[in-house]
Design a protein around this motif. Structure first.
Motif, PDB file in Angstrom:
ATOM      1  N   VAL A  86       0.856  -1.189   0.000  1.00  0.00           N
ATOM      2  CA  VAL A  86       0.000   0.000   0.000  1.00  0.00           C
ATOM      3  C   VAL A  86       0.889   1.235   0.000  1.00  0.00           C
ATOM      4  O   VAL A  86       1.821   1.346   0.804  1.00  0.00           O
ATOM      5  N   ALA A  87       0.600   2.154  -0.912  1.00  0.00           N
ATOM      6  CA  ALA A  87       1.320   3.425  -0.991  1.00  0.00           C
ATOM      7  C   ALA A  87       0.318   4.519  -1.310  1.00  0.00           C
ATOM      8  O   ALA A  87      -0.813   4.247  -1.737  1.00  0.00           O
ATOM      9  N   THR A  88       0.718   5.746  -1.090  1.00  0.00           N
ATOM     10  CA  THR A  88      -0.141   6.853  -1.515  1.00  0.00           C
ATOM     11  C   THR A  88       0.081   7.097  -2.994  1.00  0.00           C
ATOM     12  O   THR A  88       1.143   6.770  -3.551  1.00  0.00           O
ATOM     13  N   VAL A  95       6.334   2.747   0.813  1.00  0.00           N
ATOM     14  CA  VAL A  95       5.355   1.804   1.353  1.00  0.00           C
ATOM     15  C   VAL A  95       4.821   2.323   2.680  1.00  0.00           C
ATOM     16  O   VAL A  95       5.586   2.726   3.560  1.00  0.00           O
ATOM     17  N   ILE A  96       3.479   2.302   2.826  1.00  0.00           N
ATOM     18  CA  ILE A  96       2.872   2.694   4.096  1.00  0.00           C
ATOM     19  C   ILE A  96       2.043   1.559   4.707  1.00  0.00           C
ATOM     20  O   ILE A  96       1.451   1.730   5.765  1.00  0.00           O
ATOM     21  N   LEU A 127      -7.281   5.321   5.717  1.00  0.00           N
ATOM     22  CA  LEU A 127      -6.558   4.770   4.573  1.00  0.00           C
ATOM     23  C   LEU A 127      -6.670   3.250   4.496  1.00  0.00           C
ATOM     24  O   LEU A 127      -6.844   2.689   3.404  1.00  0.00           O
ATOM     25  N   MET A 128      -6.585   2.565   5.645  1.00  0.00           N
ATOM     26  CA  MET A 128      -6.679   1.116   5.585  1.00  0.00           C
ATOM     27  C   MET A 128      -8.094   0.667   5.258  1.00  0.00           C
ATOM     28  O   MET A 128      -8.287  -0.334   4.563  1.00  0.00           O
ATOM     29  N   ARG A 161     -12.602  -1.576  13.824  1.00  0.00           N
ATOM     30  CA  ARG A 161     -13.303  -0.470  13.157  1.00  0.00           C
ATOM     31  C   ARG A 161     -13.109  -0.522  11.647  1.00  0.00           C
ATOM     32  O   ARG A 161     -14.034  -0.222  10.881  1.00  0.00           O
ATOM     33  N   VAL A 162     -11.907  -0.895  11.225  1.00  0.00           N
ATOM     34  CA  VAL A 162     -11.645  -0.978   9.781  1.00  0.00           C
ATOM     35  C   VAL A 162     -12.624  -1.937   9.116  1.00  0.00           C
ATOM     36  O   VAL A 162     -13.251  -1.610   8.096  1.00  0.00           O
TER      37      VAL A 162
END
Length: 216
Positions: A86-88, A95-96, A127-128, A161-162
């Protein structure tokens, strides 16, 4: 794709998923230093939610990270698991996080197990949740699966929550389900099937065109 009579095809390892804010793609060997960096930076953040490494193993060594990337690519090509970095969209090389559809089983099951983590500095922005929604759409629309399930420790409030925000249904509590950080931990089970899945209003777009050299 969810017709059991239809031939099943593995999505290409060049697949790339775009959302409003994120870019998701399978890992490549050139990602090893960056993936090692983010794993080392988040070692304390992830330790309490992760399985303990084998004695003497350093999961953040270049050798371990390199092996995991090669394994993820091999499993993708075999249709056994689909791991995505995952990246913006602003910086796709940084990588985030990571999200995986693991343990893929076909036949009458067509199921995968969802797992994910995100860099501590990027928590609390949704984001997740965005990545989980995009990956679940990929699982059904592109990978041809019928069911995706996930297991979360009851005290992991953020991860719970995700899944709830992403549209997963709670199925129950599995006692002593997984050994995490050396202890057998209860997990809350979640799942969603293709019949009930509602893609995001602005759905992720998936490109199966190669976006880097040597992707196959």
């Amino acid at each position: 794709m969810n017709d059991l009579r239809a031939p099943w095809q593995v999505p290409p390892v060049s697949s790339r998923i775009l959302t409003d804010r994120l870019a998701l793609r399978p890992p490549r060997t050139t990602d090893v230093p960056e993936l090692r960096r983010v794993l080392r930076a988040n070692s304390e953040h992830l330790r309490r939610w992760s399985a303990a490494p084998s004695p003497g193993e350093d999961p953040y060594s270049l050798t371990s990270v390199s092996r995991s990337v090669l394994r993820h690519r091999r499993e993708w090509k075999r249709g056994q698991a689909f791991v995505l970095l995952v990246a913006t969209r602003e910086n796709e090389d940084r990588v985030i996080g990571r999200i995986a559809l693991g343990g893929v089983l076909l036949g009458a099951f067509r199921n995968a197990y969802l797992g994910y983590w995100i860099d501590a500095e990027h928590q609390g922005r949704g984001l997740m949740t965005e990545a989980v929604r995009a990956t679940t759409t990929f699982a059904f629309a592109t990978a041809g699966l019928h069911r995706v399930q996930a297991a979360v420790m009851p005290r992991n409030a953020g991860s719970l929550r995700v899944l709830e925000k992403a549209g997963y249904r709670k199925e129950g509590l599995a006692e002593r389900y997984l050994c995490i950080a050396g202890s057998w931990e209860d997990h809350v089970l979640f799942a969603v099937t293709s019949e009930e899945w509602v893609p995001p209003a602005r759905d992720a777009t998936t490109s199966t065109q190669p976006t880097w050299e040597g992707s196959r």
